[in-house]
Design an enzyme around this catalytic site. Structure first.
Site, PDB file in Angstrom:
ATOM      1  N   ARG A  62       9.447  13.975 -33.590  1.00  0.00           N
ATOM      2  CA  ARG A  62       9.599  13.928 -32.141  1.00  0.00           C
ATOM      3  C   ARG A  62      11.084  13.987 -31.794  1.00  0.00           C
ATOM      4  O   ARG A  62      11.916  13.453 -32.528  1.00  0.00           O
ATOM      5  CB  ARG A  62       9.020  12.623 -31.576  1.00  0.00           C
ATOM      6  CG  ARG A  62       7.500  12.592 -31.530  1.00  0.00           C
ATOM      7  CD  ARG A  62       7.019  11.372 -30.762  1.00  0.00           C
ATOM      8  NE  ARG A  62       7.343  10.138 -31.438  1.00  0.00           N
ATOM      9  CZ  ARG A  62       8.266   9.267 -31.050  1.00  0.00           C
ATOM     10  NH1 ARG A  62       8.965   9.483 -29.933  1.00  0.00           N
ATOM     11  NH2 ARG A  62       8.499   8.175 -31.724  1.00  0.00           N
ATOM     12  N   TYR A 202       5.842  20.702 -33.624  1.00  0.00           N
ATOM     13  CA  TYR A 202       5.568  19.537 -34.472  1.00  0.00           C
ATOM     14  C   TYR A 202       4.990  18.350 -33.705  1.00  0.00           C
ATOM     15  O   TYR A 202       5.511  17.953 -32.661  1.00  0.00           O
ATOM     16  CB  TYR A 202       6.851  19.078 -35.169  1.00  0.00           C
ATOM     17  CG  TYR A 202       6.591  18.193 -36.362  1.00  0.00           C
ATOM     18  CD1 TYR A 202       6.412  18.733 -37.628  1.00  0.00           C
ATOM     19  CD2 TYR A 202       6.477  16.808 -36.231  1.00  0.00           C
ATOM     20  CE1 TYR A 202       6.155  17.931 -38.721  1.00  0.00           C
ATOM     21  CE2 TYR A 202       6.216  15.997 -37.322  1.00  0.00           C
ATOM     22  CZ  TYR A 202       6.064  16.566 -38.575  1.00  0.00           C
ATOM     23  OH  TYR A 202       5.800  15.764 -39.656  1.00  0.00           O
ATOM     24  N   LYS A 211       0.962  11.579 -27.466  1.00  0.00           N
ATOM     25  CA  LYS A 211       1.984  10.751 -26.822  1.00  0.00           C
ATOM     26  C   LYS A 211       2.223  11.201 -25.370  1.00  0.00           C
ATOM     27  O   LYS A 211       2.423  10.380 -24.485  1.00  0.00           O
ATOM     28  CB  LYS A 211       3.294  10.830 -27.604  1.00  0.00           C
ATOM     29  CG  LYS A 211       3.181  10.415 -29.075  1.00  0.00           C
ATOM     30  CD  LYS A 211       2.715   8.990 -29.244  1.00  0.00           C
ATOM     31  CE  LYS A 211       2.900   8.523 -30.691  1.00  0.00           C
ATOM     32  NZ  LYS A 211       2.388   7.147 -30.887  1.00  0.00           N
ATOM     33  N   HIS A 231       0.411   1.536 -26.503  1.00  0.00           N
ATOM     34  CA  HIS A 231       0.678   1.987 -27.872  1.00  0.00           C
ATOM     35  C   HIS A 231       0.122   0.933 -28.828  1.00  0.00           C
ATOM     36  O   HIS A 231       0.874   0.136 -29.393  1.00  0.00           O
ATOM     37  CB  HIS A 231       2.197   2.137 -28.030  1.00  0.00           C
ATOM     38  CG  HIS A 231       2.620   2.857 -29.267  1.00  0.00           C
ATOM     39  ND1 HIS A 231       3.859   2.676 -29.838  1.00  0.00           N
ATOM     40  CD2 HIS A 231       1.987   3.772 -30.035  1.00  0.00           C
ATOM     41  CE1 HIS A 231       3.973   3.455 -30.913  1.00  0.00           C
ATOM     42  NE2 HIS A 231       2.848   4.117 -31.057  1.00  0.00           N
ATOM     43  N   SER A 253       6.758   2.123 -33.724  1.00  0.00           N
ATOM     44  CA  SER A 253       6.455   3.139 -34.727  1.00  0.00           C
ATOM     45  C   SER A 253       7.055   2.730 -36.074  1.00  0.00           C
ATOM     46  O   SER A 253       8.157   2.184 -36.131  1.00  0.00           O
ATOM     47  CB  SER A 253       7.052   4.484 -34.301  1.00  0.00           C
ATOM     48  OG  SER A 253       6.590   4.820 -33.012  1.00  0.00           O
ATOM     49  N   CYS A 255       5.956   0.415 -38.194  1.00  0.00           N
ATOM     50  CA  CYS A 255       5.779  -0.987 -38.590  1.00  0.00           C
ATOM     51  C   CYS A 255       4.416  -1.239 -39.233  1.00  0.00           C
ATOM     52  O   CYS A 255       4.080  -2.380 -39.529  1.00  0.00           O
ATOM     53  CB  CYS A 255       5.953  -1.914 -37.395  1.00  0.00           C
ATOM     54  SG  CYS A 255       7.663  -2.100 -36.854  1.00  0.00           S
ATOM     55  N   THR A 258      -1.145   1.696 -38.568  1.00  0.00           N
ATOM     56  CA  THR A 258      -2.296   2.325 -39.236  1.00  0.00           C
ATOM     57  C   THR A 258      -2.792   1.444 -40.381  1.00  0.00           C
ATOM     58  O   THR A 258      -4.000   1.277 -40.572  1.00  0.00           O
ATOM     59  CB  THR A 258      -1.896   3.733 -39.729  1.00  0.00           C
ATOM     60  OG1 THR A 258      -1.429   4.486 -38.606  1.00  0.00           O
ATOM     61  CG2 THR A 258      -3.075   4.448 -40.363  1.00  0.00           C
ATOM     62  N   ASP A 278      -3.499   3.940 -32.938  1.00  0.00           N
ATOM     63  CA  ASP A 278      -2.245   4.277 -32.259  1.00  0.00           C
ATOM     64  C   ASP A 278      -2.247   4.023 -30.747  1.00  0.00           C
ATOM     65  O   ASP A 278      -1.246   3.577 -30.218  1.00  0.00           O
ATOM     66  CB  ASP A 278      -1.900   5.752 -32.530  1.00  0.00           C
ATOM     67  CG  ASP A 278      -0.445   6.090 -32.222  1.00  0.00           C
ATOM     68  OD1 ASP A 278       0.431   5.244 -32.490  1.00  0.00           O
ATOM     69  OD2 ASP A 278      -0.181   7.197 -31.719  1.00  0.00           O
ATOM     70  N   ASN A 368       8.902  11.835 -42.695  1.00  0.00           N
ATOM     71  CA  ASN A 368       7.979  11.843 -41.552  1.00  0.00           C
ATOM     72  C   ASN A 368       6.787  12.770 -41.810  1.00  0.00           C
ATOM     73  O   ASN A 368       6.161  13.253 -40.882  1.00  0.00           O
ATOM     74  CB  ASN A 368       8.735  12.270 -40.288  1.00  0.00           C
ATOM     75  CG  ASN A 368       7.940  12.020 -39.012  1.00  0.00           C
ATOM     76  OD1 ASN A 368       7.217  11.028 -38.901  1.00  0.00           O
ATOM     77  ND2 ASN A 368       8.057  12.934 -38.055  1.00  0.00           N
ATOM     78  N   ARG A 370       3.073  14.034 -42.479  1.00  0.00           N
ATOM     79  CA  ARG A 370       1.892  13.516 -41.781  1.00  0.00           C
ATOM     80  C   ARG A 370       0.586  13.964 -42.393  1.00  0.00           C
ATOM     81  O   ARG A 370       0.507  15.036 -42.996  1.00  0.00           O
ATOM     82  CB  ARG A 370       1.918  14.022 -40.327  1.00  0.00           C
ATOM     83  CG  ARG A 370       3.104  13.560 -39.522  1.00  0.00           C
ATOM     84  CD  ARG A 370       2.933  12.134 -39.079  1.00  0.00           C
ATOM     85  NE  ARG A 370       4.141  11.554 -38.514  1.00  0.00           N
ATOM     86  CZ  ARG A 370       4.123  10.567 -37.633  1.00  0.00           C
ATOM     87  NH1 ARG A 370       2.976  10.068 -37.209  1.00  0.00           N
ATOM     88  NH2 ARG A 370       5.255  10.052 -37.199  1.00  0.00           N
TER      89      ARG A 370
HETATM   90  O1  TSX Z   1       2.058  -2.059 -42.926  1.00  0.00           O
HETATM   91  C1  TSX Z   1       2.613  -3.048 -43.323  1.00  0.00           C
HETATM   92  N1  TSX Z   1       2.043  -4.290 -43.089  1.00  0.00           N
HETATM   93  C2  TSX Z   1       0.795  -4.403 -42.281  1.00  0.00           C
HETATM   94  C3  TSX Z   1      -0.390  -4.203 -43.128  1.00  0.00           C
HETATM   95  C4  TSX Z   1      -1.621  -4.557 -42.793  1.00  0.00           C
HETATM   96  N2  TSX Z   1       3.799  -2.927 -44.013  1.00  0.00           N
HETATM   97  C5  TSX Z   1       4.428  -1.624 -44.221  1.00  0.00           C
HETATM   98  C6  TSX Z   1       5.395  -1.348 -43.111  1.00  0.00           C
HETATM   99  C7  TSX Z   1       5.929   0.039 -43.139  1.00  0.00           C
HETATM  100  C8  TSX Z   1       4.958   1.054 -42.630  1.00  0.00           C
HETATM  101  C9  TSX Z   1       4.407  -4.056 -44.492  1.00  0.00           C
HETATM  102  N3  TSX Z   1       5.547  -4.208 -45.172  1.00  0.00           N
HETATM  103  C10 TSX Z   1       3.831  -5.311 -44.294  1.00  0.00           C
HETATM  104  C11 TSX Z   1       2.614  -5.442 -43.597  1.00  0.00           C
HETATM  105  O2  TSX Z   1       2.085  -6.545 -43.434  1.00  0.00           O
HETATM  106  N4  TSX Z   1       4.660  -6.243 -44.864  1.00  0.00           N
HETATM  107  C12 TSX Z   1       5.697  -5.547 -45.385  1.00  0.00           C
HETATM  108  C13 TSX Z   1       6.849  -6.145 -46.125  1.00  0.00           C
HETATM  109  C14 TSX Z   1       6.467  -6.280 -47.585  1.00  0.00           C
HETATM  110  C15 TSX Z   1       6.612  -5.208 -48.441  1.00  0.00           C
HETATM  111  C16 TSX Z   1       6.229  -5.352 -49.791  1.00  0.00           C
HETATM  112  C17 TSX Z   1       5.736  -6.563 -50.245  1.00  0.00           C
HETATM  113  C18 TSX Z   1       5.582  -7.618 -49.382  1.00  0.00           C
HETATM  114  C19 TSX Z   1       5.948  -7.472 -48.043  1.00  0.00           C
HETATM  115  N5  TSX Z   1       5.373  -6.815 -51.573  1.00  0.00           N
HETATM  116  C20 TSX Z   1       5.554  -6.055 -52.664  1.00  0.00           C
HETATM  117  O3  TSX Z   1       6.151  -5.025 -52.590  1.00  0.00           O
HETATM  118  C21 TSX Z   1       4.995  -6.554 -53.925  1.00  0.00           C
HETATM  119 MN    MN Z   2       2.559   5.733 -32.509  1.00  0.00          MN
END
Ligand code: TSX
Ligand code: MN
Length: 588
Positions: A62, A202, A211, A231, A253, A255, A258, A278, A368, A370
């Site tokens: 985007r 894209y 969006k 969102h 976005s 975090c 999905t 989303d 990015n 997809r």
């Molecule tokens: O999606 C995530 N969630 C929600 C899941 C239901 N992520 C990925 C974020 C980027 C898209 C997360 N990253 C989450 C999370 O709850 N927590 C974290 C941070 C994290 C990353 C790795 C580990 C622990 C916490 N553990 C190991 O790597 C072993």
């Molecule tokens: Mn989104």
């Protein structure tokens, strides 16, 4: 339609095709995309009816700096949007649109956002010269003859004009990914409910139902009609006693929305089902509760990071009938991306089309990259996900990515306090490409890039929505943070499936059985009230996850006041009162 004819005269395509959404039309377009080099068909045994596309290297995401809100006054767009005068922008873009489809076919794509026949759905008609957009929209929205009949019956629609901006002359040969990166525009006219997009093929720049329509234009319609376009993911969570609650959750976005929407709980006998990953449209029902529908028909998810460990159900949705964009290709005609397996398979082709080796430097899939997948293929999809009435929400969750600020979970004291929590949502930047890593960006309600009008007014709309029903019927609002780190930089909370423990506390708070302690930030889980059975988490980590650190909050209050000031007189007074209250409580 006269509207189509008028645009045909401007865009000057060689052909016009009205899309029916049929299987045969889809197959025909996919073959065409193969012939033009846009699509590579994946191994039919490993990934039936699936294709990979590699985009132009300058058309991979985007483009927020080329996304415009063209309302009459700049105040209507607000400080977070790029404002353009609508008359000026129209004439500027018309010059680009004139003859833009020469040598190409113009597809007329009637689509429905929301279940067909739902009183809450919205219809759009996209004109596009990109068959890639048509086949993706066929997965992401509902295209079909029934939409055409609704239109013939006089149903209103949001006009969406899209051109990749690369007309063909008799002498010029087509390229696999036509686009016009020097002249990109993603323009929204919220007052007349129109979308004009030029120069990009894209994702959110080109699949205009997502969006552009379902968030930016829908947010303006929702403000005027008294509903909300958000969102948010939507999930259903069922307790061992068999009680089912629906939860919507807003995260910026990247975090993990999905992942959360499709999570498999570690808590035994608890079940999570997916309704959307989303976008959620929320309205009050006759019963006074807030009901949610997912306007989309598929998932347009970020591939890198998606693995059997982080999101088993997403991978299980990708068994066939999918489109992959900017992923790496394996030697046996399948796809690969970072973290899909522990180590990359040999002889990958990178997303730029070149052979890839571990020495290549850049990762083989674009960060990015997809997948486009039909929602119905998700193993955790809720049977009621297409219910035209939607589902009644028990809770709304806001979450950001903050290493040092914000406990694992907090329950708001009231709707207005929850709106305050949403208004101060923030995330720390992760990608080095987008500025400094760890920089705090406020992303109120996770909708900052997707709101079609002044965000200060949007916050006011949230407060007003809370006045429209009995306080007891409103969903409870929560705030979560999966991303707290210890002094040593390690994540304190395991996240992913273990988030089911937090979901359980949320459900029990809604049901009135969870124990909590009141703090300046809201209600936190009382000691022992989070189900941590079988989770070896150090006591010190847990204490840190559930502590209100008054010194970091002193600094945070300064950032919040600064953030609020940017909205000037559009920031609701009620929210300033919440800041003052928080400050007073912290000084307690
Ligand atoms: O999606 C995530 N969630 C929600 C899941 C239901 N992520 C990925 C974020 C980027 C898209 C997360 N990253 C989450 C999370 O709850 N927590 C974290 C941070 C994290 C990353 C790795 C580990 C622990 C916490 N553990 C190991 O790597 C072993
Ligand atoms: Mn989104």
């Amino acid at each position: 339609m006269r509207w189509v004819q008028a645009w045909r005269a401007v865009l000057a395509p060689d052909d016009v095709h009205l899309c029916s959404g049929s299987d045969s039309e889809y197959e025909h377009l996919c073959r065409r995309l193969e012939a033009s080099g846009t699509f590579r068909r994946l191994n039919r045994e490993l990934r039936p009816n699936s294709f990979a596309a590699l985009s132009h290297p300058a058309d991979v995401a985007r483009v927020e700096n080329r996304t415009f809100i063209a309302s009459r006054s700049q105040h209507e767009a607000g400080p977070t949007n790029n404002w353009r005068d609508p008359t000026e922008l129209r004439s500027e873009m018309l010059e680009h649109f004139r003859g833009a489809m020469r040598g190409r076919c113009m597809y007329v794509v009637p689509f429905c956002m929301g279940p067909i026949g739902s009183p809450f759905s919205q219809i759009g008609v996209q004109l596009t010269d990109s068959p890639y957009v048509v086949v993706n929209s066929r997965i992401m929205t509902r295209i079909g003859d029934n939409v055409i009949s609704e239109l013939e019956g006089g149903h209103s629609f949001v006009p969406c004009i899209h051109s990749v901006g690369a007309p063909l002359t008799a002498s010029s040969e087509d390229v696999p990914w036509p686009c016009n990166p020097e002249n990109r525009y993603i323009a929204h006219f919220p007052e007349t409910r129109e979308i004009w997009a030029f120069g990009s093929g894209y994702g959110g720049n080109a699949l205009l139902g997502k969006k552009c329509l379902a968030l930016r234009i829908a947010s303006a319609i929702a403000r005027d009609e008294g509903w909300m376009a958000e969102h948010m993911l939507i999930l259903g969570v069922t307790s061992p006693a068999g009680r089912k609650h629906y939860v919507a959750a807003a995260f910026p976005s990247g975090c993990g929305k999905t992942n959360m929407a499709m999570m498999i709980p570690t808590l035994r006998d608890w079940k999570v089902e997916t309704l959307g990953d989303d976008i959620a449209w929320l309205r009050f029902g006759e019963d006074g509760r807030l009901w949610a529908i997912n306007p989309e028909n598929g998932f347009f998810g970020i591939a890198p990071g998606t693995s059997p460990k982080t999101n088993y159900n997403a991978l299980a949705s990708l068994g066939g009938n999918c489109i992959f964009t900017n992923v790496a290709l394996t030697e046996d005609g399948d796809v690969w991306w970072q973290d899909l397996t522990d180590s990359p398979p040999p002889n990958l082709t990178s997303w730029d089309g070149e052979p890839w080796t571990p020495e290549s430097g850049d990762p083989p899939a674009h960060p990015n990259a997809r997948f486009t997948a039909p929602a119905a293929q998700c193993p955790s999809i809720a049977p009621e996900w297409e219910d035209p009435q939607g589902v009644p929400l028990s809770a709304i969750i806001f979450g950001g990515r903050r290493g040092s600020v914000g406990p694992l979970v907090t329950a708001a004291r009231s709707w207005a306090h929850g709106v305050f929590m949403g208004s101060i949502l923030s995330s720390e930047t992760t990608a080095a490409a987008t500025g400094k890593v760890g920089q705090v960006r406020f992303d109120p309600f996770a909708i900052r890039p997707f709101c079609g009008y002044n965000l200060g007014d949007y916050m006011g709309h949230w407060l007003e929505m809370g006045e429209r029903t009995d306080q007891g019927l409103l969903p409870r609002i929560f705030w979560v943070n999966w991303f707290r780190r210890g002094d040593d930089g390690r994540f304190l909370w395991p996240g992913f499936s273990e988030n089911s423990r937090v979901l359980r506390w949320i459900v029990e708070t809604v049901e009135g059985t969870a124990k909590s302690v009141e703090t300046p930030l809201g209600f936190l889980p009382a000691p022992g009230s989070l189900d941590l059975s079988g989770l070896p988490i150090p006591a010190a980590d847990l204490e840190e996850l559930l502590r209100v650190n008054t010194s970091v909050w002193g600094e945070e209050l300064k950032l919040i006041r600064n953030h609020y000031e940017s909205f000037e007189d559009r920031l609701p007074k009620r929210l300033w009162e919440e800041v003052d209250r928080l400050e007073a409580l912290l000084q307690g």
